[in-house]
Design a protein around this motif. Structure first.
Motif, PDB file in Angstrom:
ATOM      1  N   SER A   1       0.818  -1.210   0.000  1.00 29.70           N
ATOM      2  CA  SER A   1       0.000   0.000   0.000  1.00 29.70           C
ATOM      3  C   SER A   1       0.858   1.270   0.000  1.00 29.70           C
ATOM      4  O   SER A   1       0.331   2.372   0.038  1.00 29.70           O
ATOM      5  CB  SER A   1      -0.928   0.009   1.214  1.00 29.70           C
ATOM      6  N   GLY A   2       2.177   1.112  -0.030  1.00 28.30           N
ATOM      7  CA  GLY A   2       3.076   2.263  -0.056  1.00 28.30           C
ATOM      8  C   GLY A   2       3.224   2.945   1.298  1.00 28.30           C
ATOM      9  O   GLY A   2       3.602   4.116   1.358  1.00 28.30           O
ATOM     10  N   GLY A   3       2.954   2.230   2.382  1.00 27.24           N
ATOM     11  CA  GLY A   3       2.986   2.853   3.700  1.00 27.24           C
ATOM     12  C   GLY A   3       4.215   2.569   4.541  1.00 27.24           C
ATOM     13  O   GLY A   3       4.271   2.990   5.694  1.00 27.24           O
ATOM     14  N   LEU A   4       5.193   1.854   3.974  1.00 26.76           N
ATOM     15  CA  LEU A   4       6.398   1.587   4.756  1.00 26.76           C
ATOM     16  C   LEU A   4       7.198   2.869   4.934  1.00 26.76           C
ATOM     17  O   LEU A   4       7.304   3.672   4.004  1.00 26.76           O
ATOM     18  CB  LEU A   4       7.288   0.560   4.047  1.00 26.76           C
ATOM     19  N   PRO A   5       7.771   3.065   6.122  1.00 25.90           N
ATOM     20  CA  PRO A   5       8.598   4.261   6.300  1.00 25.90           C
ATOM     21  C   PRO A   5       9.883   4.141   5.474  1.00 25.90           C
ATOM     22  O   PRO A   5      10.420   3.058   5.305  1.00 25.90           O
ATOM     23  CB  PRO A   5       8.913   4.258   7.804  1.00 25.90           C
ATOM     24  N   VAL A   6      10.342   5.266   4.977  1.00 25.66           N
ATOM     25  CA  VAL A   6      11.551   5.304   4.163  1.00 25.66           C
ATOM     26  C   VAL A   6      12.763   5.288   5.094  1.00 25.66           C
ATOM     27  O   VAL A   6      12.812   6.028   6.076  1.00 25.66           O
ATOM     28  CB  VAL A   6      11.571   6.575   3.279  1.00 25.66           C
ATOM     29  N   ASP A   7      13.718   4.453   4.780  1.00 24.20           N
ATOM     30  CA  ASP A   7      14.943   4.355   5.582  1.00 24.20           C
ATOM     31  C   ASP A   7      15.969   5.325   5.009  1.00 24.20           C
ATOM     32  O   ASP A   7      16.845   4.954   4.241  1.00 24.20           O
ATOM     33  CB  ASP A   7      15.480   2.929   5.572  1.00 24.20           C
ATOM     34  N   ASP A   8      15.830   6.598   5.406  1.00 26.95           N
ATOM     35  CA  ASP A   8      16.733   7.617   4.883  1.00 26.95           C
ATOM     36  C   ASP A   8      17.502   8.329   5.997  1.00 26.95           C
ATOM     37  O   ASP A   8      18.027   9.413   5.799  1.00 26.95           O
ATOM     38  CB  ASP A   8      15.971   8.633   4.036  1.00 26.95           C
ATOM     39  N   LEU A   9      17.559   7.705   7.152  1.00 20.59           N
ATOM     40  CA  LEU A   9      18.271   8.320   8.267  1.00 20.59           C
ATOM     41  C   LEU A   9      19.781   8.228   8.047  1.00 20.59           C
ATOM     42  O   LEU A   9      20.279   7.242   7.508  1.00 20.59           O
ATOM     43  CB  LEU A   9      17.895   7.626   9.577  1.00 20.59           C
ATOM     44  N   PRO A  10      20.494   9.267   8.455  1.00 21.27           N
ATOM     45  CA  PRO A  10      21.964   9.225   8.291  1.00 21.27           C
ATOM     46  C   PRO A  10      22.573   8.137   9.170  1.00 21.27           C
ATOM     47  O   PRO A  10      22.041   7.809  10.231  1.00 21.27           O
ATOM     48  CB  PRO A  10      22.411  10.621   8.739  1.00 21.27           C
ATOM     49  N   ARG A  11      23.647   7.582   8.698  1.00 19.78           N
ATOM     50  CA  ARG A  11      24.317   6.487   9.409  1.00 19.78           C
ATOM     51  C   ARG A  11      25.738   6.877   9.780  1.00 19.78           C
ATOM     52  O   ARG A  11      26.375   7.666   9.097  1.00 19.78           O
ATOM     53  CB  ARG A  11      24.321   5.237   8.552  1.00 19.78           C
ATOM     54  N   ARG A  12      26.209   6.277  10.843  1.00 17.52           N
ATOM     55  CA  ARG A  12      27.594   6.453  11.274  1.00 17.52           C
ATOM     56  C   ARG A  12      28.477   5.591  10.378  1.00 17.52           C
ATOM     57  O   ARG A  12      27.977   4.734   9.649  1.00 17.52           O
ATOM     58  CB  ARG A  12      27.738   6.054  12.734  1.00 17.52           C
ATOM     59  N   PRO A  13      29.781   5.785  10.434  1.00 17.41           N
ATOM     60  CA  PRO A  13      30.683   4.959   9.613  1.00 17.41           C
ATOM     61  C   PRO A  13      30.526   3.453   9.868  1.00 17.41           C
ATOM     62  O   PRO A  13      30.764   2.642   8.986  1.00 17.41           O
ATOM     63  CB  PRO A  13      32.081   5.437  10.013  1.00 17.41           C
ATOM     64  N   SER A  14      30.069   3.088  11.056  1.00 16.25           N
ATOM     65  CA  SER A  14      29.877   1.671  11.379  1.00 16.25           C
ATOM     66  C   SER A  14      28.642   1.087  10.709  1.00 16.25           C
ATOM     67  O   SER A  14      28.456  -0.127  10.698  1.00 16.25           O
ATOM     68  CB  SER A  14      29.753   1.492  12.895  1.00 16.25           C
ATOM     69  N   GLY A  15      27.776   1.956  10.180  1.00 19.21           N
ATOM     70  CA  GLY A  15      26.547   1.488   9.540  1.00 19.21           C
ATOM     71  C   GLY A  15      25.326   1.638  10.421  1.00 19.21           C
ATOM     72  O   GLY A  15      24.199   1.484   9.957  1.00 19.21           O
ATOM     73  N   ARG A  16      25.540   1.948  11.687  1.00 21.58           N
ATOM     74  CA  ARG A  16      24.414   2.146  12.596  1.00 21.58           C
ATOM     75  C   ARG A  16      23.779   3.501  12.345  1.00 21.58           C
ATOM     76  O   ARG A  16      24.438   4.458  11.962  1.00 21.58           O
ATOM     77  CB  ARG A  16      24.862   2.053  14.043  1.00 21.58           C
ATOM     78  N   ILE A  17      22.485   3.557  12.607  1.00 26.06           N
ATOM     79  CA  ILE A  17      21.742   4.805  12.415  1.00 26.06           C
ATOM     80  C   ILE A  17      22.183   5.822  13.464  1.00 26.06           C
ATOM     81  O   ILE A  17      22.376   5.486  14.630  1.00 26.06           O
ATOM     82  CB  ILE A  17      20.233   4.539  12.508  1.00 26.06           C
ATOM     83  N   ASP A  18      22.336   7.071  13.034  1.00 26.83           N
ATOM     84  CA  ASP A  18      22.688   8.153  13.939  1.00 26.83           C
ATOM     85  C   ASP A  18      21.560   8.334  14.949  1.00 26.83           C
ATOM     86  O   ASP A  18      20.411   8.567  14.586  1.00 26.83           O
ATOM     87  CB  ASP A  18      22.911   9.448  13.155  1.00 26.83           C
TER      88      ASP A  18
END
Length: 146
Positions: A74-91
């Motif tokens: 349905s197009g309702g998934l949140p977009v994963d556009d959060l900035p990440r640290r060099p380790s790949g984890r989300i800021d």
């Protein structure tokens, strides 16, 4: 290896382990010694509880995946556009800021499973696994009740 294959391998290994443990419990009960019988019964309980917990986790994963597919369709998934640290984890700061939006959505529409699913992903991004799982359980319950 994909997540599904990993879960399948772990489940098979656990079932084999539970079977071996259960067999040891039966052998202990078969001795007739009261202490060994008590130990055997205790040993039989461990794989039963373990199998139940594994089954619950697999069901939770399947239900979560089903909701994600429905929400994606349905197009309702949140977009994963959060900035990440060099380790790949989300800021964490960015995740906390995005979290406020999803919390407000959940407060505005507490009976909509979709907002609880998105809130769960926000909790997960913010590193709060306990609340993420709780929110996902709420989403599953609301989805199943409609």
């Amino acid at each position: 290896m994909s997540a599904k294959r990993t879960v399948a391998v772990i489940a098979v290994v656990f079932i084999a382990y539970a079977g071996l443990l259960g067999w040891r419990g039966v052998l202990l009960i078969g001795t007739g010694d009261p202490v060994a019988v008590g130990l055997g019964i205790a040993v039989l309980v461990i794989p039963v509880v373990g199998l139940y917990l594994v089954w619950r986790e697999v069901q939770f994963g399947r239900q979560t995946e089903a909701l994600a597919r429905e929400l994606a369709a349905s197009g309702g998934l949140p977009v994963d556009d959060l900035p990440r640290r060099p380790s790949g984890r989300i800021d964490r700061t960015a995740a906390d800021a995005a979290f406020a939006k999803y919390r407000e959505e959940a407060e505005a529409a507490p009976d909509d499973w979709r907002v609880w699913f998105r809130l769960s992903t926000a909790y997960d991004a913010a590193g709060d696994r306990k609340r993420a799982r709780s929110s996902m359980r709420t989403a599953i319950a609301q989805h199943d009740s409609r």
